[in-house]
Scaffold this motif. Structure first.
Motif, PDB file in Angstrom:
ATOM      1  N   LEU A  87       0.892  -1.181  -0.020  1.00 41.59           N
ATOM      2  CA  LEU A  87      -0.221   0.027   0.051  1.00 41.59           C
ATOM      3  C   LEU A  87       0.852   1.396   0.034  1.00 41.59           C
ATOM      4  N   SER A  88       0.195   2.432  -0.548  1.00 42.14           N
ATOM      5  CA  SER A  88       1.246   3.446  -0.524  1.00 42.14           C
ATOM      6  C   SER A  88       1.301   4.215   0.758  1.00 42.14           C
ATOM      7  N   ASN A  89       2.386   5.201   1.319  1.00 40.39           N
ATOM      8  CA  ASN A  89       2.381   5.568   2.329  1.00 40.39           C
ATOM      9  C   ASN A  89       1.072   6.661   2.909  1.00 40.39           C
ATOM     10  N   ASP A  90       0.585   7.167   1.656  1.00 37.14           N
ATOM     11  CA  ASP A  90      -0.793   8.075   1.906  1.00 37.14           C
ATOM     12  C   ASP A  90      -1.744   7.098   2.615  1.00 37.14           C
ATOM     13  N   THR A  91      -1.864   5.795   2.144  1.00 38.00           N
ATOM     14  CA  THR A  91      -2.819   4.877   2.663  1.00 38.00           C
ATOM     15  C   THR A  91      -2.516   4.314   3.817  1.00 38.00           C
ATOM     16  N   THR A  92      -1.360   4.527   4.057  1.00 42.93           N
ATOM     17  CA  THR A  92      -0.786   4.014   5.672  1.00 42.93           C
ATOM     18  C   THR A  92      -1.154   5.071   6.698  1.00 42.93           C
ATOM     19  N   ARG A 204      18.626  13.692  -0.855  1.00 42.09           N
ATOM     20  CA  ARG A 204      18.154  12.369  -0.919  1.00 42.09           C
ATOM     21  C   ARG A 204      17.892  11.771   0.516  1.00 42.09           C
ATOM     22  N   ASP A 205      18.975  11.932   1.270  1.00 44.93           N
ATOM     23  CA  ASP A 205      19.143  11.238   2.555  1.00 44.93           C
ATOM     24  C   ASP A 205      17.946  11.947   3.572  1.00 44.93           C
ATOM     25  N   VAL A 206      17.908  13.313   3.300  1.00 42.08           N
ATOM     26  CA  VAL A 206      16.875  13.986   4.021  1.00 42.08           C
ATOM     27  C   VAL A 206      15.394  13.627   3.607  1.00 42.08           C
ATOM     28  N   TYR A 207      15.419  13.433   2.349  1.00 44.18           N
ATOM     29  CA  TYR A 207      14.000  13.004   1.857  1.00 44.18           C
ATOM     30  C   TYR A 207      13.511  11.819   2.486  1.00 44.18           C
ATOM     31  N   PHE A 208      14.439  10.748   2.612  1.00 47.42           N
ATOM     32  CA  PHE A 208      14.004   9.577   3.038  1.00 47.42           C
ATOM     33  C   PHE A 208      14.010   9.495   4.632  1.00 47.42           C
ATOM     34  N   THR A 209      15.012  10.318   5.418  1.00 41.76           N
ATOM     35  CA  THR A 209      14.773  10.418   6.760  1.00 41.76           C
ATOM     36  C   THR A 209      13.614  11.295   7.490  1.00 41.76           C
ATOM     37  N   ALA A 210      13.284  12.183   6.663  1.00 43.68           N
ATOM     38  CA  ALA A 210      11.990  12.886   7.050  1.00 43.68           C
ATOM     39  C   ALA A 210      10.950  12.082   6.823  1.00 43.68           C
ATOM     40  N   GLY A 211      10.828  11.226   5.898  1.00 42.57           N
ATOM     41  CA  GLY A 211       9.662  10.132   5.855  1.00 42.57           C
ATOM     42  C   GLY A 211       9.652   9.073   6.759  1.00 42.57           C
ATOM     43  N   TYR A 212      10.976   8.701   7.050  1.00 40.67           N
ATOM     44  CA  TYR A 212      11.144   7.738   8.353  1.00 40.67           C
ATOM     45  C   TYR A 212      10.593   8.435   9.629  1.00 40.67           C
ATOM     46  N   LEU A 213      11.101   9.340   9.838  1.00 41.34           N
ATOM     47  CA  LEU A 213      10.535  10.021  11.049  1.00 41.34           C
ATOM     48  C   LEU A 213       8.908  10.413  11.405  1.00 41.34           C
ATOM     49  N   GLU A 215       6.722   8.782   9.759  1.00 39.91           N
ATOM     50  CA  GLU A 215       6.113   7.350   9.996  1.00 39.91           C
ATOM     51  C   GLU A 215       6.388   7.026  11.467  1.00 39.91           C
ATOM     52  N   LEU A 216       7.570   6.940  12.024  1.00 40.70           N
ATOM     53  CA  LEU A 216       7.749   6.947  13.428  1.00 40.70           C
ATOM     54  C   LEU A 216       6.897   7.523  14.283  1.00 40.70           C
ATOM     55  N   SER A 217       6.502   8.732  13.907  1.00 41.83           N
ATOM     56  CA  SER A 217       5.441   9.712  14.718  1.00 41.83           C
ATOM     57  C   SER A 217       4.188   8.965  14.963  1.00 41.83           C
ATOM     58  N   LEU A 218       3.896   8.165  13.929  1.00 39.46           N
ATOM     59  CA  LEU A 218       2.448   7.418  14.174  1.00 39.46           C
ATOM     60  C   LEU A 218       2.584   6.299  15.255  1.00 39.46           C
ATOM     61  N   LEU A 219       3.604   5.800  15.520  1.00 38.06           N
ATOM     62  CA  LEU A 219       3.602   4.775  16.800  1.00 38.06           C
ATOM     63  C   LEU A 219       3.309   5.589  17.908  1.00 38.06           C
ATOM     64  N   ASP A 220       3.597   6.654  18.391  1.00 33.26           N
ATOM     65  CA  ASP A 220       3.605   7.329  19.491  1.00 33.26           C
ATOM     66  C   ASP A 220       2.454   8.322  19.528  1.00 33.26           C
ATOM     67  N   ALA A 221       1.495   7.890  20.532  1.00 32.59           N
ATOM     68  CA  ALA A 221       0.098   8.571  21.010  1.00 32.59           C
ATOM     69  C   ALA A 221       0.365  10.036  21.418  1.00 32.59           C
ATOM     70  N   GLY A 222       1.514  10.302  21.988  1.00 32.88           N
ATOM     71  CA  GLY A 222       1.988  11.673  22.248  1.00 32.88           C
ATOM     72  C   GLY A 222       2.001  12.621  21.280  1.00 32.88           C
TER      73      GLY A 222
END
Length: 334
Positions: A87-92, A204-213, A215-222
């Motif tokens: 699924l796409s990131n937008d879907t997630t 490129r690295d900033v692009y992927f790192t920002a996307g990773y961070l 997505e990580l934010s989704l895990l934390d209810a805070g």
């Protein structure tokens, strides 16, 4: 000559004498910058209406065994399912938002978070239903309903079928009043990356790192204490620090619309989430996704201080107060 509005048509070229049929109204065509500003205004208005309530976040952190921890595991599982179904990131991102909006509606009805999260099999069905609805809303890639059912945990797959998924969809859509449109951190992060790309300064690295961070934010209810646009701006600014770059206030303001001081509480929270993720192999986006070479292996980057990005000034008191009063201020996903 037929008058304007006649049912018959004249194929001949109009003449000066036929000018009465020409509209005297001047059609205004907005510039690209004006359209961009209008879209940005609309997105910010929509996110204000869709941000979870402080009460919801507080309920997730109440009790001896906060539901926030169980929510984190469920969201991580949703990311794993999204990865498996391609699924796409937008879907997630949208799926997670719909899941939280549904949980909020249930808890608002007077049911305790402990009671809701004690029914894990039902929550898994709701979570995968949220992903299915999000996939259909985004429309880019929609696997079959049976594919979603097959991705339920093995212990539950035999208990549910497509008919029950359809029933769960009806319940979810009814609870949300069929209101699915809501901007996510990904929506705002994409806009930020687009402006950088147009300026020829996208790393490129900033692009992927920002996307990773993000997505990580989704895990934390805070992180629900903050607006999606704040999370996106923080993910971008923090990604610059993690990749060894610096960020001026003017640069961040231009590409995210935020001042550094304004998103400081959100960035600090995101930094703690990043550090927690680095100390465990659990998050799916770390172990299965962002350690891949084609995504720059950015999940292997170590957490870093934010001193190089901080500016003196008044922090966003609204956001920090909301997290403090919700009980989420010092509790990060485990």
């Amino acid at each position: 000559m037929q008058p304007c509005g006649s049912s018959s048509f004249d194929d001949s070229s109009p003449t000066a004498s036929q000018g009465s049929c020409d509209s005297s109204t001047i059609v205004y065509h907005p510039t690209e910058a004006e359209l961009e500003e209008e879209v940005a205004t609309l997105l910010h208005e929509q996110e204000k209406a869709s941000i979870p309530t402080q009460e919801y976040v507080q309920q997730l952190y109440t009790g001896d065994h906060p539901a926030a921890t169980q929510r984190s595991s469920l969201i991580d599982w949703m990311v794993e399912v999204s990865n498996g179904l391609q699924l796409s990131n937008d879907t997630t991102f949208l799926g997670v938002q719909l899941f939280d909006k549904y949980l909020q509606s249930v808890l608002h009805g007077g049911i305790s978070a402990a009671a809701v999260f004690s029914q894990l099999s039902q929550l898994h069905l709701t979570a995968i239903t949220a992903l299915w609805v999000a996939a259909k809303y985004e429309g880019a890639h929609v696997p079959s309903a049976s594919s979603f059912v097959q991705h339920l945990p093995c212990s539950m797959a035999s208990s549910y079928n497509v008919k029950q998924l359809l029933a769960a969809e009806h319940v979810l859509l009814t609870a949300l009043d069929h209101r699915l449109a809501c901007p996510t951190p990904k929506s705002f992060l994409r806009r930020c990356m687009s402006t950088l790309h147009e300026a020829g300064t996208l790393d490129r690295d900033v692009y992927f790192t920002a996307g990773y961070l993000a997505e990580l934010s989704l895990l934390d209810a805070g992180m629900l204490c903050y607006k999606p646009s704040e999370v996106a701006a923080s993910a971008y600014a923090y990604s610059l620090a993690v990749t060894g770059n610096t960020c001026s206030a003017a640069h961040l303001k231009q590409h995210t619309g935020y001042d550094l001081a304004l998103i400081k509480p959100c960035m600090q929270r995101l930094g703690r989430v990043h550090a927690a993720a680095c100390n465990t192999s659990r998050p799916c986006m770390r172990s299965l996704k962002y350690l891949a070479e084609d995504l720059g292996q950015v999940a292997a980057l170590s957490p870093t201080g934010l001193d190089c990005l901080m500016v003196h000034g008044k922090s966003c008191k609204r956001a920090s107060d909301r997290c403090s009063s919700s009980g989420a201020n010092n509790q990060v996903m485990e």
